[in-house]
Design an enzyme around this catalytic site. Structure first.
Site, PDB file in Angstrom:
ATOM      1  N   LYS A  70       0.830  -1.137   0.066  1.00 30.38           N
ATOM      2  CA  LYS A  70      -0.053   0.013  -0.159  1.00 30.38           C
ATOM      3  C   LYS A  70       1.049   1.487  -0.063  1.00 30.38           C
ATOM      4  CE  LYS A  70      -1.849   2.649   3.282  1.00 30.38           C
ATOM      5  NZ  LYS A  70      -1.721   3.868   2.769  1.00 30.38           N
ATOM      6  N   GLU A 117      10.334   0.627  10.415  1.00 30.78           N
ATOM      7  CA  GLU A 117      11.173   1.866  10.306  1.00 30.78           C
ATOM      8  C   GLU A 117      10.451   3.123  10.540  1.00 30.78           C
ATOM      9  OE1 GLU A 117      12.821   4.726   8.999  1.00 30.78           O
ATOM     10  OE2 GLU A 117      12.942   4.011   6.909  1.00 30.78           O
ATOM     11  N   CYS A 177      13.254  10.533   7.047  1.00 32.27           N
ATOM     12  CA  CYS A 177      13.204   9.913   8.376  1.00 32.27           C
ATOM     13  C   CYS A 177      14.600  10.308   9.385  1.00 32.27           C
ATOM     14  CB  CYS A 177      12.813   8.538   8.460  1.00 32.27           C
ATOM     15  SG  CYS A 177      13.588   7.459   7.239  1.00 32.27           S
ATOM     16  N   GLU A 220       9.575  14.938  15.959  1.00 34.38           N
ATOM     17  CA  GLU A 220       9.785  15.184  14.568  1.00 34.38           C
ATOM     18  C   GLU A 220       8.888  16.100  13.823  1.00 34.38           C
ATOM     19  OE1 GLU A 220       8.889  11.448  12.391  1.00 34.38           O
ATOM     20  OE2 GLU A 220      10.807  11.391  11.697  1.00 34.38           O
TER      21      GLU A 220
HETATM   22  P1  NDP Z   1       1.823   7.148   8.991  1.00 36.89           P
HETATM   23  O1  NDP Z   1       2.690   6.475   9.861  1.00 36.89           O
HETATM   24  O2  NDP Z   1       0.587   7.673   9.251  1.00 36.89           O
HETATM   25  O3  NDP Z   1       1.655   6.698   7.565  1.00 36.89           O
HETATM   26  C1  NDP Z   1       2.677   5.721   6.819  1.00 36.89           C
HETATM   27  C2  NDP Z   1       1.851   4.829   6.101  1.00 36.89           C
HETATM   28  O4  NDP Z   1       1.070   4.016   7.144  1.00 36.89           O
HETATM   29  C3  NDP Z   1       0.816   5.346   5.143  1.00 36.89           C
HETATM   30  O5  NDP Z   1       0.835   4.520   4.018  1.00 36.89           O
HETATM   31  C4  NDP Z   1      -0.384   5.379   6.097  1.00 36.89           C
HETATM   32  O6  NDP Z   1      -1.442   5.534   5.142  1.00 36.89           O
HETATM   33  C5  NDP Z   1      -0.264   4.072   6.486  1.00 36.89           C
HETATM   34  N1  NDP Z   1      -1.200   4.021   7.956  1.00 36.89           N
HETATM   35  C6  NDP Z   1      -1.854   4.991   8.643  1.00 36.89           C
HETATM   36  N2  NDP Z   1      -2.430   4.544   9.560  1.00 36.89           N
HETATM   37  C7  NDP Z   1      -2.281   3.197   9.479  1.00 36.89           C
HETATM   38  C8  NDP Z   1      -2.643   2.077  10.457  1.00 36.89           C
HETATM   39  N3  NDP Z   1      -3.622   2.339  11.505  1.00 36.89           N
HETATM   40  N4  NDP Z   1      -2.597   0.992  10.033  1.00 36.89           N
HETATM   41  C9  NDP Z   1      -1.745   0.475   9.082  1.00 36.89           C
HETATM   42  N5  NDP Z   1      -1.308   1.540   8.230  1.00 36.89           N
HETATM   43  C10 NDP Z   1      -1.517   2.734   8.589  1.00 36.89           C
HETATM   44  O7  NDP Z   1       2.552   8.718   8.740  1.00 36.89           O
HETATM   45  P2  NDP Z   1       1.932   9.933   8.045  1.00 36.89           P
HETATM   46  O8  NDP Z   1       1.891   9.957   6.663  1.00 36.89           O
HETATM   47  O9  NDP Z   1       0.559  10.219   8.603  1.00 36.89           O
HETATM   48  O10 NDP Z   1       2.786  11.251   8.632  1.00 36.89           O
HETATM   49  C11 NDP Z   1       2.665  11.642   9.881  1.00 36.89           C
HETATM   50  C12 NDP Z   1       4.049  11.893  10.506  1.00 36.89           C
HETATM   51  O11 NDP Z   1       4.773  10.507  10.599  1.00 36.89           O
HETATM   52  C13 NDP Z   1       4.999  12.631   9.806  1.00 36.89           C
HETATM   53  O12 NDP Z   1       4.601  13.904  10.024  1.00 36.89           O
HETATM   54  C14 NDP Z   1       6.275  12.329  10.097  1.00 36.89           C
HETATM   55  O13 NDP Z   1       6.724  13.024  11.300  1.00 36.89           O
HETATM   56  C15 NDP Z   1       6.190  10.931  10.449  1.00 36.89           C
HETATM   57  N6  NDP Z   1       6.680  10.136   9.117  1.00 36.89           N
HETATM   58  C16 NDP Z   1       7.771   9.313   9.059  1.00 36.89           C
HETATM   59  C17 NDP Z   1       8.299   8.704   8.128  1.00 36.89           C
HETATM   60  C18 NDP Z   1       9.600   7.934   8.378  1.00 36.89           C
HETATM   61  O14 NDP Z   1       9.930   7.554   7.184  1.00 36.89           O
HETATM   62  N7  NDP Z   1      10.150   7.761   9.290  1.00 36.89           N
HETATM   63  C19 NDP Z   1       7.571   8.641   6.964  1.00 36.89           C
HETATM   64  C20 NDP Z   1       6.399   9.386   6.944  1.00 36.89           C
HETATM   65  C21 NDP Z   1       5.878  10.025   8.091  1.00 36.89           C
HETATM   66  P3  NDP Z   1      -2.151   7.075   4.814  1.00 36.89           P
HETATM   67  O15 NDP Z   1      -1.027   7.619   3.855  1.00 36.89           O
HETATM   68  O16 NDP Z   1      -3.292   6.743   4.344  1.00 36.89           O
HETATM   69  O17 NDP Z   1      -2.105   7.748   5.952  1.00 36.89           O
END
Ligand code: NDP
Length: 491
Positions: free
Chosen positions: A195, A269, A303, A400
């Site tokens: 996904k 991660e 990240c 973050e």
């Molecule tokens: P999320 O952790 O919400 O999203 C990462 C992925 O998980 C997306 O594909 C998301 O879908 C999906 N997801 C969301 N909720 C669930 C769930 N309950 N069960 C399974 N999968 C889920 O990150 P966000 O995109 O909302 O970003 C929020 C914050 O996270 C950012 O501001 C940043 O600080 C951090 N972040 C960190 C990252 C890293 O690489 N360490 C990468 C991205 C974000 P969907 O896109 O629809 O929400």
């Protein structure tokens, strides 16, 4: 004629050295009006769709499927069938051929992918062109090389595939995160349900066309788009053997709670607040470039971004002055312009989060510096920002931000730098700037971070394992280590 008597010629010296725009054409990309779910090698009509947009101007790009639990169920069933129908039993040398083909196709179509990545995600084209795409192809090449050598990678351990892998990726490096996850999974003989993030599904959907060109057997890779609910359905699916997740610590913890006791494998991660530490013997100009790359690369949506800068007190003032001067030269604007250094923020929600945290920094007493900057009227933008006078307790030093915002702190001794750098619940990456090799080794041994860069930052390579300590997650991606989560061993 004497030199002084020569008539002076008027030379036209330009007074304005600003760059002319150099937009990359988007004609190379064909975006469909509507995308279904890619399941079992076919496009299935979605029950519901949402609109994905371009963050640079909020232009609607396409209608994309909101994956339901039924879609996820179909995708998992297709992956299971492909696993059992031969993919898992295929000799490694045969699997490698598909991976090599995918890698070559990504190279051939790299301009198309780079334009689409910048359009849908907001990152500057020079980054998607020079970083995301070459690295994504490199991951497929690298893991293609391992596919028939698993017995050598793990001698006397009889490596076998795990089964169906559910993979959930974020929006900051959409295609690259896909490559990090899909390439090792396939090399080891697993099948995949992936996904992409809700805001950046388009390169994953274009990747389905690469799979078609590579003639990958149907069902080996299935792409289901949608928001967090779709991700949750993958996590909950009973017939998935392994979950690989990259994203926020909050969602990572939630997934870990849900999987506890199910026997499913998990790698996480997650986020981080990386320390970038500059000692007084470092080459300052190089360090400034590294700091800029560390936090403003990809708008800080990284990240492992070097968002906490620790500067030795004796060089604090010259370093901050150099940094501020450098910041004023960063070109913020259209992601499709080849001169752009800092592109658009990925989404309205992320922009809101950045604004809120920056406001908290001002409120708590930090000093803010933002260079003069003309931002486009439409779209999501944030000026590259530096905070000085930051205390360790401030939210901008703890949380973050995931945006182009740097917090500068100081230290006197290496011990103090270490203590401050490690004073966080996270541990994904760190940077050390010094000319002393012994100090680099001393720091690297003591920094509680999965990756420590020395006199550089944000360097990635498929041969190098990447992953976190503490609340930044567990499991490694990249390198030989990146194979392990996708293997079980018959002793
Ligand atoms: P999320 O952790 O919400 O999203 C990462 C992925 O998980 C997306 O594909 C998301 O879908 C999906 N997801 C969301 N909720 C669930 C769930 N309950 N069960 C399974 N999968 C889920 O990150 P966000 O995109 O909302 O970003 C929020 C914050 O996270 C950012 O501001 C940043 O600080 C951090 N972040 C960190 C990252 C890293 O690489 N360490 C990468 C991205 C974000 P969907 O896109 O629809 O929400």
């Amino acid at each position: 004629m004497a030199e002084l008597d020569k008539p002076k010629r008027e030379v036209d010296v330009p007074s304005d050295w600003t760059y002319a725009s150099a937009p990359e054409s988007r004609d190379i990309v064909h975006i469909r009006e509507r995308y279904g779910q890619f399941i079992g090698g076919e496009w299935l009509e979605p029950a519901e769709t949402y609109e994905t947009i371009a963050p640079r101007d909020e232009e609607p790009l396409a209608a994309v499927g909101q994956g339901t639990p039924e879609d996820v169920g179909r995708a998992v069933a297709a992956a299971r069938a492909a696993y059992a129908d031969g993919w898992s039993a295929l000799p490694g040398s045969e699997r490698a051929k598909y991976l090599f083909r995918i890698a070559r196709l990504l190279q051939e179509r790299s301009r198309e992918f780079a334009v689409l990545e910048s359009l849908n995600g907001g990152k500057p084209i020079k980054e998607s062109r020079d970083v995301d795409l070459p690295l994504a192809a490199a991951h497929f090449f690298y893991y293609a090389g391992w596919a028939d050598k698993l017995e050598y990678a793990f001698p006397n351990r009889r490596p076998r595939p795990v089964g169906v892998a559910g993979q959930i990726i974020p929006w900051n490096f959409p295609l690259l995160m896909l490559a990090w996850k899909v390439a090792p999974a396939l090399a080891c003989g697993n099948t995949v349900v992936l996904k992409p993030a809700e805001t950046t599904p388009l390169t994953a959907l274009l990747f389905c066309d690469v799979l078609r060109q590579a003639e990958l057997p149907a069902g080996v890779v299935n792409i289901v788009t949608g928001d967090g609910r779709t991700g949750a359905a993958i996590v909950e699916s009973e017939d998935v053997d392994k979950i690989a997740f990259t994203g926020s610590t909050e969602v990572g913890k939630e997934i870990q709670r849900r999987l506890a006791g199910t026997g499913k494998r998990l790698t996480l991660e997650l986020g981080w607040k990386a320390a970038n530490i500059v000692f007084d013997d470092a080459a300052l100009d190089q360090a400034v470039e590294g700091i800029v790359n560390g936090i403003y690369f990809n708008q800080g949506h990284v990240c492992c971004a070097g968002s906490r800068l620790f500067v030795q007190e004796s060089i604090y003032e010259p370093l901050v002055a150099k940094l501020q001067r450098r910041l004023a030269t960063l070109r913020v604007g259209d992601p499709l312009d080849k001169n752009t250094d800092v592109g658009a923020i990925n989404s309205a929600a992320q922009l809101e989060k950045i604004r809120e945290l920056v406001a908290s920094g001002v409120e708590e007493g930090a000093e803010i510096y933002q260079p003069p900057c003309d931002l486009p009227e439409k779209g999501y933008w944030f000026v590259p920002t530096v905070f000085t006078n930051v205390a360790q307790s401030y939210r901008i030093a703890q949380e973050e931000i995931f945006g182009p915002v740097l917090s500068v702190l100081t230290f006197r001794t290496p011990e103090e730098a270490l203590e401050k750098a490690n004073n966080t619940p996270y541990g994904l990456s760190a940077g050390v700037w010094t000319e002393k090799g012994s100090r680099i080794l001393w720091m690297a041994q003591r920094l509680r971070a999965g990756v420590v860069w020395a006199n550089t930052f944000n360097r990635f390579d498929p041969t190098s394992p990447f992953g976190g300590y503490k609340e930044s997650g567990f499991g490694r991606e990249g390198g030989r280590h990146g194979l392990e989560p996708y293997l079980r061993f018959e002793e």
